[in-house]
Design a protein around this motif. Structure first.
Motif: not given
Length: 67
Positions: A14, A18, A23-24, A49, A52, A56
């Protein structure tokens, strides 16, 4: 002890995601690019995408298992 290792690796994943700003949302313009180049850019955005979302999902799933 095994659970601690799992959390360590998930935390590293993670944090790396990040740091790579997965995550953006990424907004790219594909005008002026060839079809192959535009497809490659779109695939890269989708892969970012997905990566990420998997980070999650694993984090949430492990958190639910812990409870």
């Amino acid at each position: 002890m095994e659970a601690n290792k799992t959390w360590l690796f998930v935390g590293i994943a993670v944090r790396m995601a990040t740091d790579l700003r997965l995550n953006s949302k990424v907004q790219v313009r594909t005008e002026g690019l060839s079809n192959e180049a535009a497809l490659a850019v779109e695939m890269d955005v989708r892969n970012r995408e997905r990566t990420w979302l998997v980070c999650e999902w694993v984090f949430v799933a492990l958190d639910d298992l812990r409870r």
